[in-house]
Design a protein around this motif. Structure first.
Motif, mmCIF file in Angstrom:
data_model
loop_
_atom_site.group_PDB
_atom_site.id
_atom_site.type_symbol
_atom_site.label_atom_id
_atom_site.label_comp_id
_atom_site.label_asym_id
_atom_site.label_seq_id
_atom_site.Cartn_x
_atom_site.Cartn_y
_atom_site.Cartn_z
ATOM 1 N N ASP A 158 -4.075 14.864 65.876
ATOM 2 C CA ASP A 158 -2.608 14.710 65.877
ATOM 3 C C ASP A 158 -1.893 15.841 66.604
ATOM 4 N N ALA A 159 -2.335 16.118 67.832
ATOM 5 C CA ALA A 159 -1.712 17.178 68.623
ATOM 6 C C ALA A 159 -0.333 16.770 69.111
ATOM 7 N N THR A 160 0.551 17.761 69.206
ATOM 8 C CA THR A 160 1.876 17.563 69.784
ATOM 9 C C THR A 160 2.258 18.827 70.540
ATOM 10 N N LEU A 161 3.314 18.736 71.344
ATOM 11 C CA LEU A 161 3.753 19.849 72.191
ATOM 12 C C LEU A 161 5.070 20.410 71.675
ATOM 13 N N TRP A 162 5.193 21.736 71.719
ATOM 14 C CA TRP A 162 6.472 22.373 71.408
ATOM 15 C C TRP A 162 6.615 23.630 72.251
ATOM 16 N N ILE A 163 7.797 23.819 72.835
ATOM 17 C CA ILE A 163 8.118 25.052 73.551
ATOM 18 C C ILE A 163 8.847 25.946 72.563
ATOM 19 N N ASP A 164 8.243 27.062 72.192
ATOM 20 C CA ASP A 164 8.778 27.872 71.095
ATOM 21 C C ASP A 164 9.837 28.862 71.591
ATOM 22 N N SER A 165 10.298 29.680 70.680
ATOM 23 C CA SER A 165 11.375 30.628 70.961
ATOM 24 C C SER A 165 10.986 31.657 72.012
ATOM 25 N N ASP A 166 9.696 31.846 72.258
ATOM 26 C CA ASP A 166 9.251 32.753 73.320
ATOM 27 C C ASP A 166 9.159 32.049 74.668
ATOM 28 N N ASN A 167 9.606 30.775 74.722
ATOM 29 C CA ASN A 167 9.618 29.941 75.936
ATOM 30 C C ASN A 167 8.216 29.648 76.459
ATOM 31 N N LYS A 168 7.236 29.691 75.579
ATOM 32 C CA LYS A 168 5.866 29.365 75.958
ATOM 33 C C LYS A 168 5.449 28.051 75.305
ATOM 34 N N THR A 262 12.198 31.536 60.233
ATOM 35 C CA THR A 262 12.461 32.490 61.313
ATOM 36 C C THR A 262 12.849 31.789 62.613
ATOM 37 N N ASN A 263 12.976 30.450 62.572
ATOM 38 C CA ASN A 263 13.286 29.659 63.759
ATOM 39 C C ASN A 263 12.264 29.826 64.870
ATOM 40 N N SER A 264 11.015 30.015 64.473
ATOM 41 C CA SER A 264 9.897 30.002 65.409
ATOM 42 C C SER A 264 8.724 29.340 64.706
ATOM 43 N N LEU A 265 7.706 28.978 65.491
ATOM 44 C CA LEU A 265 6.547 28.328 64.892
ATOM 45 C C LEU A 265 5.834 29.217 63.885
ATOM 46 N N ASP A 266 5.966 30.520 64.038
ATOM 47 C CA ASP A 266 5.260 31.434 63.149
ATOM 48 C C ASP A 266 5.744 31.349 61.703
ATOM 49 N N GLY A 267 6.940 30.780 61.506
ATOM 50 C CA GLY A 267 7.426 30.622 60.143
ATOM 51 C C GLY A 267 7.783 31.959 59.503
ATOM 52 N N PRO A 268 7.634 32.064 58.169
ATOM 53 C CA PRO A 268 6.997 31.112 57.244
ATOM 54 C C PRO A 268 7.765 29.803 57.113
#
Length: 338
Positions: A158-168, A262-268
């Protein structure tokens, strides 16, 4: 355990359906949405051609101008039969993403001829997320540089794509509960052209952290569910990052939501206490239609017998205003040609 036996039989039923990407299937026209049997539906709304492209488990492609009537199915991808996938892999939860003027096909491939592990009596085949590329949304999608994206001894899906807050660019995926006994949602950094991964993955959360998903034990008590399924990341109007994902409440297929603190994928990641969609709906994604509506596409889950589960795509209107996702009512598209 009653829940485990139910899920294994369901997995078997879905697996049989997942192999159904037969080249011999003849495309049809004017097929209503509710006539399409499809698990894990994903809609890519192509603004250049004003065409909706829908794919999902099985990897086949459907096309529509109005979300109501569809043309298909088409086979949009090619694989290398000499790769780890083998000549005829099962295909789960395909998605189409546009990124830097290319189109990418994120999907889970399973080679049943290769066994990587046995856990709690369950034989686990080689199953992993992979990415293919094309110049057009209808394909053909073809392999890129790296032969693998994730470790060979780890069943992922179930892979998906996201461009995170670091623009990567990041791939999100699930590490399957059949191996780790407490399914996870994880992220891994992708190369700039998405042709491979960089470094190791990081766990974002585990299934057991959810307050709403649970399973029934043999003595009819409850404990946390082990399944993570179908993650999809979104952003609300005020910039808050959320993720919908699916699990079970007993034997009821159910979808919930979590928000990054934290508004990034790292969470928590903070899990909402209650599900967000009606029972027996799940594996959703969110997109904007050409009329400006925000819609969730997901599948219904109707169990007729232990080995017969009917899954079909549905749409719900949703709101992303403020700092949270609100699921409204089911949306029934009207054909533009009527």
């Amino acid at each position: 355990m009653k829940y485990i036996s139910f899920f294994i039989s369901l997995l078997f039923a879905v697996s049989l359906h997942a192999q159904d990407y037969d080249h011999r299937r003849q495309p049809q026209t004017n097929v209503p949405t509710d006539s399409i049997r499809l698990s894990d539906p994903f809609v890519f709304a192509d603004t250049k051609t004003k065409t909706y492209y829908m794919t999902g488990t099985g990897g086949m492609l459907w096309k529509s101008k109005d979300l109501a009537m569809w043309e298909g199915p088409f086979l949009p991808f090619e694989i290398d039969p000499d790769s780890w996938m083998g000549p005829r892999p099962m295909v789960w939860a395909a998605e189409i993403h546009e990124y830097n003027d290319k189109y990418y096909f994120f999907a889970t491939f399973t080679n049943q001829e290769v066994k990587i592990d046995t856990v709690a009596g369950n034989i686990i085949p080689r199953r992993a997320c992979h990415v293919l590329v094309a110049d057009k949304p209808e394909g053909p999608y073809k392999p890129m540089a790296d032969p693998t994206y994730l470790p060979a001894d780890k069943p992922t899906l179930d892979a998906t794509l996201w461009i995170d807050s670091d623009n990567k660019p990041y791939m999100l995926f699930c590490h399957e509960w059949l191996q780790n006994r407490d399914g996870t949602v994880e992220k891994i950094l992708l190369k700039d052209d998405l042709s491979g991964t960089i470094g190791k993955s990081k766990i974002l959360f585990r299934a057991s952290e959810s307050p709403w998903s649970r399973e029934t034990t043999d003595d009819n008590s409850f404990k946390p569910n082990m399944v993570t399924d179908g993650p999809f990341v979104f952003k609300t109007s005020n910039g808050r990052i959320g993720m919908i994902w699916t699990s079970w409440v007993g034997d009821v297929y159910t979808q919930g939501v979590a928000y990054s603190m934290t508004n990034s994928l790292d969470g928590p990641w903070l899990q909402e206490p209650e599900p967000i969609t009606p029972p027996n709906f799940g594996h959703g994604m969110i997109f904007h239609d050409f009329e400006g509506r925000t819609l969730m596409c997901l599948h219904s889950h109707k169990k007729y017998s232990q080995n017969h589960v009917d899954r079909r795509p549905h749409f719900f209107t949703v709101s992303l205003k403020g700092n949270r996702l609100n699921v409204m009512q089911e949306f029934k598209p009207v054909s533009a040609v009527e």
